[in-house]
Scaffold this active site. Structure first.
Site, PDB file in Angstrom:
ATOM      1  CG  MET A   1     -43.876 -33.200  15.824  1.00 25.37           C
ATOM      2  SD  MET A   1     -43.516 -34.655  16.525  1.00 25.37           S
ATOM      3  CE  MET A   1     -43.074 -35.573  14.812  1.00 25.37           C
TER       4      MET A   1
ATOM      5  CB  SER B   1     -39.993 -43.957  17.044  1.00 23.22           C
ATOM      6  OG  SER B   1     -40.973 -44.567  16.364  1.00 23.22           O
TER       7      SER B   1
ATOM      8  CG  HIS C   1     -41.208 -42.163  20.707  1.00 21.66           C
ATOM      9  ND1 HIS C   1     -41.840 -41.086  21.576  1.00 21.66           N
ATOM     10  CD2 HIS C   1     -41.963 -42.010  19.535  1.00 21.66           C
ATOM     11  CE1 HIS C   1     -42.243 -40.172  20.637  1.00 21.66           C
ATOM     12  NE2 HIS C   1     -42.661 -40.539  19.395  1.00 21.66           N
TER      13      HIS C   1
ATOM     14  N   GLY D   1     -38.757 -42.167   9.235  1.00 19.20           N
ATOM     15  CA  GLY D   1     -37.512 -42.205   7.917  1.00 19.20           C
ATOM     16  C   GLY D   1     -37.448 -40.819   7.354  1.00 19.20           C
TER      17      GLY D   1
ATOM     18  CG  HIS E   1     -45.906 -38.608  19.529  1.00 15.45           C
ATOM     19  ND1 HIS E   1     -45.075 -38.721  18.625  1.00 15.45           N
ATOM     20  CD2 HIS E   1     -46.618 -37.473  19.207  1.00 15.45           C
ATOM     21  CE1 HIS E   1     -45.075 -37.438  17.823  1.00 15.45           C
ATOM     22  NE2 HIS E   1     -46.259 -36.702  18.347  1.00 15.45           N
TER      23      HIS E   1
ATOM     24  CG  MET F   1     -49.354 -41.926  13.428  1.00 12.49           C
ATOM     25  SD  MET F   1     -48.139 -42.235  11.909  1.00 12.49           S
ATOM     26  CE  MET F   1     -46.544 -41.848  12.578  1.00 12.49           C
TER      27      MET F   1
ATOM     28  CG  ASP G   1     -41.029 -37.740  17.335  1.00 17.07           C
ATOM     29  OD1 ASP G   1     -40.163 -38.610  16.696  1.00 17.07           O
ATOM     30  OD2 ASP G   1     -41.958 -37.978  17.647  1.00 17.07           O
TER      31      ASP G   1
ATOM     32  CG  ASP H   1     -44.337 -42.594  17.091  1.00 21.69           C
ATOM     33  OD1 ASP H   1     -44.395 -41.213  17.543  1.00 21.69           O
ATOM     34  OD2 ASP H   1     -43.253 -42.906  16.508  1.00 21.69           O
TER      35      ASP H   1
ATOM     36  CG  MET I   1     -48.526 -37.591  15.844  1.00 22.92           C
ATOM     37  SD  MET I   1     -47.238 -38.596  14.953  1.00 22.92           S
ATOM     38  CE  MET I   1     -47.004 -39.846  15.893  1.00 22.92           C
TER      39      MET I   1
HETATM   40  C1  DX5 Z   1     -43.173 -39.400  13.178  1.00 22.56           C
HETATM   41  C2  DX5 Z   1     -43.115 -40.057  14.480  1.00 22.56           C
HETATM   42  C3  DX5 Z   1     -41.919 -40.224  14.790  1.00 22.56           C
HETATM   43  C4  DX5 Z   1     -41.051 -41.336  13.895  1.00 22.56           C
HETATM   44  C5  DX5 Z   1     -39.686 -41.247  14.274  1.00 22.56           C
HETATM   45  O1  DX5 Z   1     -44.320 -38.999  12.917  1.00 22.56           O
HETATM   46  O2  DX5 Z   1     -43.902 -39.262  15.499  1.00 22.56           O
HETATM   47  O3  DX5 Z   1     -41.594 -40.789  16.371  1.00 22.56           O
HETATM   48  O4  DX5 Z   1     -41.409 -42.491  14.183  1.00 22.56           O
HETATM   49  O5  DX5 Z   1     -38.743 -41.908  13.219  1.00 22.56           O
HETATM   50  P1  DX5 Z   1     -37.429 -41.438  12.422  1.00 22.56           P
HETATM   51  O6  DX5 Z   1     -36.434 -41.415  13.554  1.00 22.56           O
HETATM   52  O7  DX5 Z   1     -37.207 -42.464  11.522  1.00 22.56           O
HETATM   53  O8  DX5 Z   1     -37.673 -40.078  12.237  1.00 22.56           O
HETATM   54 ZN    ZN Z   2     -42.945 -39.717  17.667  1.00 20.82          ZN
END
Ligand code: DX5
Ligand code: ZN
Length: 216
Positions: free
Chosen positions: A136, A7, A32, A144, A65, A36, A174, A34, A67
């Protein structure tokens, strides 16, 4: 061997070129990405513009992904940016079937994500139509966080259904994936491991990717 999807949310955005190069040289399978919006999740990351830069920086699969609320309004923009897989959240899509049809008609693979509190039953009527399920294992919004252990039972239950019915769908996990818990996640039936902090905060990211890849 599992599919490893680092990610980029956990990358150093001042050194993205370097981080992309590292991933390209590594055993990572996918990028990956993300996205948001500060509405569906309480954080804002990046949009199609950055996805387009990542697209140009790699030949690997871009696993986007979303969100975000109203993902249907942006599917075309992400297709144009170069997404290979577009994943939307059950919780953000009252017309999920329509969203999936749109993603597929744009020529992308379609993924559906579920939050930790969303039961796997919510996938029942869409599972035969999709290419990827993203479970999820943290509440979406931030990298993190700590892996929610109940996810393991969800993975096992979904794996059983997928195998019994012969669905052609990948199971992606994830959030909070580490070198310590990855093996039990794979043993439960996961196909794809997303990992942000575990990879980018490690002293030797390429080696960490290799370790994840060679588990199981
Ligand atoms: C969370 C994201 C993940 C995240 C994973 O909302 O969808 O993809 O970045 O990061 P780690 O592996 O650090 O949990
Ligand atoms: Zn993600």
């Amino acid at each position: 061997m599992p599919i490893i999807a680092p990610s980029l949310l956990s990358a150093n955005f001042l050194h993205l070129e370097k981080d992309c190069k590292m991933l390209n040289e590594s055993m990572a399978d996918w990028f990956h990405l993300d996205v948001m919006d500060g509405r569906f999740v309480p954080n804002i990351s990046f949009g199609p513009m950055l996805v387009e830069f990542f697209r140009k920086a790699t030949k690997k699969t871009c696993d986007v992904h979303l969100m975000i609320a109203d993902p249907g309004n942006y599917a075309e923009a992400f297709k144009n940016a170069g997404a290979d897989i577009l994943t939307v959240h059950v919780e953000a899509c009252p017309h999920l079937h329509k969203n999936i049809q749109q993603i597929k008609s744009l020529g992308m693979k379609a993924g559906v994500a579920i939050n930790p509190a969303t039961p796997i039953e919510s996938l029942k009527d869409i599972i035969s139509e999709i290419d990827l399920i993203c479970i999820m294992s943290v509440n979406p919004g931030f990298g993190g966080q700590k892996f929610i252990p109940q996810t393991i039972e969800k993975i096992k239950a979904l794996r059983k259904i997928i195998n019994e019915k012969g669905y052609n769908v990948l199971l992606e996990i994830d959030g909070g994936v580490t070198l310590e818990n990855a093996l039990s996640i794979l043993a439960a039936g996961a196909d794809v491991l997303v990992a942000g902090n575990t990879i980018f905060k490690s002293s030797y990211p390429k080696e960490t990717i290799q370790k994840l890849k060679q588990l199981s």
